[in-house]
Design a protein around this motif. Sequence first.
Motif, PDB file in Angstrom:
ATOM      1  N   UNK A   1      18.795  35.415 -70.629  1.00 15.79           N
ATOM      2  CA  UNK A   1      19.970  34.696 -70.148  1.00 15.79           C
ATOM      3  C   UNK A   1      21.159  35.170 -70.971  1.00 15.79           C
ATOM      4  N   UNK A   2      22.072  35.853 -70.317  1.00 17.35           N
ATOM      5  CA  UNK A   2      23.179  36.476 -71.041  1.00 17.35           C
ATOM      6  C   UNK A   2      24.361  35.526 -71.192  1.00 17.35           C
ATOM      7  N   UNK A   3      24.541  34.676 -70.183  1.00 15.67           N
ATOM      8  CA  UNK A   3      25.665  33.750 -70.226  1.00 15.67           C
ATOM      9  C   UNK A   3      25.169  32.367 -69.811  1.00 15.67           C
ATOM     10  N   UNK A   4      25.172  31.445 -70.793  1.00 15.34           N
ATOM     11  CA  UNK A   4      24.594  30.118 -70.551  1.00 15.34           C
ATOM     12  C   UNK A   4      25.441  29.315 -69.565  1.00 15.34           C
ATOM     13  N   UNK A   5      26.759  29.646 -69.464  1.00 19.52           N
ATOM     14  CA  UNK A   5      27.617  28.886 -68.540  1.00 19.52           C
ATOM     15  C   UNK A   5      27.451  29.350 -67.096  1.00 19.52           C
ATOM     16  N   UNK A   6      27.397  30.673 -66.920  1.00 16.76           N
ATOM     17  CA  UNK A   6      27.298  31.187 -65.543  1.00 16.76           C
ATOM     18  C   UNK A   6      25.850  31.447 -65.121  1.00 16.76           C
ATOM     19  N   UNK A   7      24.911  31.243 -66.083  1.00 21.73           N
ATOM     20  CA  UNK A   7      23.490  31.522 -65.820  1.00 21.73           C
ATOM     21  C   UNK A   7      23.216  32.979 -65.478  1.00 21.73           C
ATOM     22  N   UNK A   8      24.093  33.839 -65.948  1.00 23.71           N
ATOM     23  CA  UNK A   8      23.943  35.273 -65.645  1.00 23.71           C
ATOM     24  C   UNK A   8      22.814  35.872 -66.482  1.00 23.71           C
ATOM     25  N   UNK A   9      21.935  36.592 -65.812  1.00 29.06           N
ATOM     26  CA  UNK A   9      20.820  37.232 -66.512  1.00 29.06           C
ATOM     27  C   UNK A   9      21.155  38.694 -66.801  1.00 29.06           C
ATOM     28  N   UNK A  10      20.496  39.236 -67.795  1.00 31.97           N
ATOM     29  CA  UNK A  10      20.669  40.653 -68.088  1.00 31.97           C
ATOM     30  C   UNK A  10      19.320  41.241 -68.472  1.00 31.97           C
ATOM     31  N   UNK A  11      19.238  42.543 -68.488  1.00 34.95           N
ATOM     32  CA  UNK A  11      17.947  43.176 -68.784  1.00 34.95           C
ATOM     33  C   UNK A  11      18.081  44.191 -69.905  1.00 34.95           C
ATOM     34  N   UNK A  12      17.029  44.286 -70.686  1.00 35.38           N
ATOM     35  CA  UNK A  12      16.965  45.292 -71.741  1.00 35.38           C
ATOM     36  C   UNK A  12      15.681  46.078 -71.518  1.00 35.38           C
ATOM     37  N   UNK A  13      15.832  47.380 -71.402  1.00 40.88           N
ATOM     38  CA  UNK A  13      14.652  48.201 -71.101  1.00 40.88           C
ATOM     39  C   UNK A  13      14.092  48.826 -72.370  1.00 40.88           C
ATOM     40  N   UNK A  14      12.795  48.821 -72.493  1.00 35.08           N
ATOM     41  CA  UNK A  14      12.135  49.455 -73.638  1.00 35.08           C
ATOM     42  C   UNK A  14      10.661  49.595 -73.315  1.00 35.08           C
ATOM     43  N   UNK A  15      10.056  50.621 -73.863  1.00 38.42           N
ATOM     44  CA  UNK A  15       8.622  50.840 -73.597  1.00 38.42           C
ATOM     45  C   UNK A  15       7.748  50.015 -74.541  1.00 38.42           C
ATOM     46  N   UNK A  16       8.356  49.481 -75.615  1.00 38.68           N
ATOM     47  CA  UNK A  16       7.568  48.620 -76.513  1.00 38.68           C
ATOM     48  C   UNK A  16       8.246  47.258 -76.627  1.00 38.68           C
ATOM     49  N   UNK A  17       7.527  46.215 -76.221  1.00 38.54           N
ATOM     50  CA  UNK A  17       8.059  44.844 -76.272  1.00 38.54           C
ATOM     51  C   UNK A  17       7.036  43.997 -77.036  1.00 38.54           C
ATOM     52  N   UNK A  18       7.447  43.462 -78.171  1.00 37.58           N
ATOM     53  CA  UNK A  18       6.501  42.705 -79.016  1.00 37.58           C
ATOM     54  C   UNK A  18       6.906  41.230 -79.021  1.00 37.58           C
ATOM     55  N   UNK A  19       5.941  40.358 -78.724  1.00 36.38           N
ATOM     56  CA  UNK A  19       6.211  38.935 -78.524  1.00 36.38           C
ATOM     57  C   UNK A  19       5.947  38.150 -79.817  1.00 36.38           C
TER      58      UNK A  19
END
Length: 403
Positions: free
Chosen positions: A240-258
């Motif tokens: 969630x990139x903007x909490x007021x407008x609820x705009x989502x964004x994406x980040x691309x990567x081959x390694x995602x660690x939770x």
Amino acid sequence: MSKHVVILGAGYAGLRALHELQKGNNDLKITLVDQNDYHFEATDIHEVAAGIQTSERITYPIKDVVKTACTTFVQGRVETIDSENQLVHLKDQEALSYDYLIVALGYESESFGIPGVEEFSLKMVDIPTSEKVYQHLTEQMKAYKETKDENCLKIVVCGAGFTGIELLGSLHEGKKNLANIAGVEPEKIQLYCVEAVTRLLPMFSEKLGGYGIDHLKKWGVNFLVGKPIKEIKQDTVVYLDNQETNELNELQAKTIIWTTGVSGSHVVGDSGFAAKRGRVMVQPDLTDADHSNVYIIGDCSAVMDKESNRPYPTTAQISLKMGEHAGKNIKAQLKGEPTKEFTFKSLGSVASIGNSHAFGEVGKMEVKGYPASVIKKAIMDRSLFETGGIKEMLAKGRFDFYR
Ligand code: NAD
């Protein structure tokens, strides 16, 4: 007839309880159960994930700390606990009956039900998952050589809690090795951290937490804060990139660690104990409210801190203390004496950022930089001593204090 104590889990809490119960001349039979035949230092797994430490360096065989005269070790997977009939059910093995039970089954990764976490991100909770992270990283570096896809060099850590921060420090340290595999300069490997809240590391003062974060930023880590993750897709973090407008964004990567937090073992809830996120609010003496012969300790347990009126945070330090306390209380019960209330005074906590930097609190004092990293190593050595004794501390301890 001697009483039978069953200890479930050979982590910090379970092994510390074992140590206490094996001490002295007690008319006791003890069974220790763990799915692995080794103990691992859970506070150091990020180093294995980043490839700066081997798993051998942070593990030791459970048999090394088992006194066979009184204790039997069973390697097995606990499925459920039947506290009414005092039985522990194991996968593909005979059930164990007990007079006293210590549940110290530790933690699990928590996805909070966010879609895609299980499928498209890497967990880092134990030795196999940490080794898998490193293996994945090396595969991505090799893939870069072939494809020149910049996303192979991108690593996203989800969550800037204690675990995420320590992992980022180790990943920075591991960059040189990874870059070598990819055949690039270390600066080409990009580290990202996506975090939901803006006030990071609330256990520390803003200034102290800021010190750690700034350090990582200087090392080139890109922080996206105040950006709750909403979904993980293949090679993509959706936030969630903007909490007021609820705009989502994406980040691309081959390694995602939770690394957005943990819950206690699911076995506790599955067994009918009143658990919330795998944690049971125990009595002041660490027993379950309905069973005075069942102790629930470590990350499966929540104990009220009367001073703050909130449960104590889950740390290795408190797990060790709980283990010792549960062991002592069982010894008291065996003698027909009353159990004691658990109290805990934190010695402080220190977060490492790489091998020679750290920051944190020791008592009321804030520490940072190289001196803090020395304190951190002393804390690690002490916990090794408390579960594994002098032998494991000398074999696996951190004594590289001299630069
Ligand atoms: P944590 O709960 O401390 O931190 C998780 C972080 O992830 C938080 O900052 C949270 O805001 C963030 N987060 C949660 N959901 C998110 C989402 N959807 N999107 C983005 N960010 C999100 O968890 P942890 O770091 O795994 O630590 C677990 C426990 O273990 C804590 O109690 C911690 O103090 C302890 N621990 C201690 C040490 C140490 O003492 N050296 C080391 C590691 C962990």
